[in-house]
Design a protein around this motif. Structure first.
Motif, short mmCIF file in Angstrom:
data_model
loop_
_atom_site.label_atom_id
_atom_site.label_comp_id
_atom_site.label_asym_id
_atom_site.label_seq_id
_atom_site.Cartn_x
_atom_site.Cartn_y
_atom_site.Cartn_z
N SER A 220 66.42 13.40 16.64
CA SER A 220 66.82 14.45 15.71
C SER A 220 67.78 15.44 16.34
N ASN A 221 67.93 15.38 17.65
CA ASN A 221 68.89 16.27 18.32
C ASN A 221 70.32 15.71 18.27
N ASP A 222 70.44 14.44 17.91
CA ASP A 222 71.77 13.87 17.74
C ASP A 222 72.41 14.47 16.49
N PRO A 223 73.74 14.50 16.46
CA PRO A 223 74.42 15.20 15.35
C PRO A 223 74.47 14.44 14.03
N TRP A 224 73.29 14.00 13.56
CA TRP A 224 73.21 13.41 12.23
C TRP A 224 73.00 14.52 11.20
N PRO A 225 73.37 14.29 9.95
CA PRO A 225 73.02 15.26 8.90
C PRO A 225 71.52 15.48 8.84
N VAL A 226 71.12 16.70 8.53
CA VAL A 226 69.69 17.06 8.47
C VAL A 226 68.94 16.15 7.49
N MET A 227 69.61 15.70 6.45
CA MET A 227 68.98 14.81 5.48
C MET A 227 68.33 13.62 6.16
N PHE A 228 68.97 13.09 7.21
CA PHE A 228 68.43 11.91 7.88
C PHE A 228 67.19 12.24 8.70
#
Length: 286
Positions: A220-228
């Motif tokens: 979750s620390n990777d720069p994915w959209p929060v939705m993911f």
């Protein structure tokens, strides 16, 4: 949280086939890069076959002609493909159509002129080629990125969740695992009402990173959209809920079978007792 645009799908490039010359309408024919005759007048006839009727009493200032939803449905029927078939999205991409449910005359004529298509038969012959385009990774990414713009229209910036789920299912279900779960998440969660372009593009990159639908390495620390992030949490909770429901169902089934076996044993005992009583009665009679 940064939304990191990892998947900047390229822009749809439309039809590339510009070979051959465009003869004047009076000549009616020209040559294409495949040496196939092309007629602008035949193409115009093809457009007229599916175009919306001209309103009665229309003036010269009437809106441009279009093939609307009824004409598109008829075209799909004639091409023997379902309207929701991904090949129709490729067709729209080739035309460079800018919105769903309508092909303006200028876009239809220009797009098919570039493709040197002037008949229904030639359109049908292109379907296998368009299907192959879906199997080419780079081309598919272009088409996937285009699909968002196509569905939102020229001025739209977001896509409602129901249509998002439909398009994602149509385009990605045969390419990646767990697409059905993500679509279920979209329709059940309450944090979002729409999907934006960043989420749309990044979802393809997300699927490419986890093609088997196994997210153990998701960070979750990777720069994915929060939705993911929310999807992963929902998925863990849903899998746990389903596992619990499955275990409960299994336990209930075992309990049911056990009760049936006990009832069967009880019935057998009663039958044996009755048989012994009958035998005893017979002996007394003798």
């Amino acid at each position: 949280k940064g939304k990191g645009g990892k998947g900047k799908g390229g822009k749809g490039k439309g039809g590339k086939g510009k070979g051959g010359r465009d003869d004047s309408p009076s000549s009616g024919k020209g040559s294409s890069r495949h040496g196939v005759d092309f007629s602008k007048s035949k193409l115009q006839t093809l457009f007229e076959k599916y175009a919306d009727p001209i309103p009665e009493g229309a003036s010269e200032k009437a809106p441009p002609r279009v093939i609307g939803i009824d004409g598109i449905l008829t075209l799909c029927e004639d091409l023997e493909v379902e309207p929701e078939d991904a090949v129709m999205l490729v067709f729209s991409w080739q035309l460079k159509a800018t919105e769903q449910g309508v092909y303006p005359e200028e876009i239809f004529i220009q797009g098919l002129t570039e493709l040197r298509i002037d008949s229904l038969e030639k359109l049908k012959n292109m379907i296998p080629t368009w299907r192959e385009m879906l199997n080419d990774e780079a081309t598919f990414k272009d088409i996937y990125a285009y699909s968002f713009r196509f569905c939102t229209g020229p001025t739209g910036k977001v896509l409602d969740l129901e249509l998002s789920a439909e398009m994602i299912s149509m385009l990605l279900s045969n390419r990646f695992k767990n697409i059905d779960m993500f679509c279920e998440f979209l329709l059940k969660q309450t944090s979002y009402k729409v999907m934006n372009a960043d989420q749309w593009i990044n979802f393809y990159e997300f699927c490419s990173a986890f093609p088997d639908g196994v997210y153990e390495s998701y960070d979750s620390n990777d720069p994915w959209p929060v939705m993911f992030d929310e999807y992963i949490e929902w998925l863990k909770s849903e899998e746990q809920r389903r596992r619990g429901a499955s275990e409960e169902a299994t336990a209930q089934e075992k309990s049911r079978k056990h009760e049936e076996e006990e009832e069967g044993t009880s019935d057998d005992d009663e039958t044996d007792s009755a048989t012994e009583s009958e035998s005893a009665g017979d002996e007394e009679s003798i």
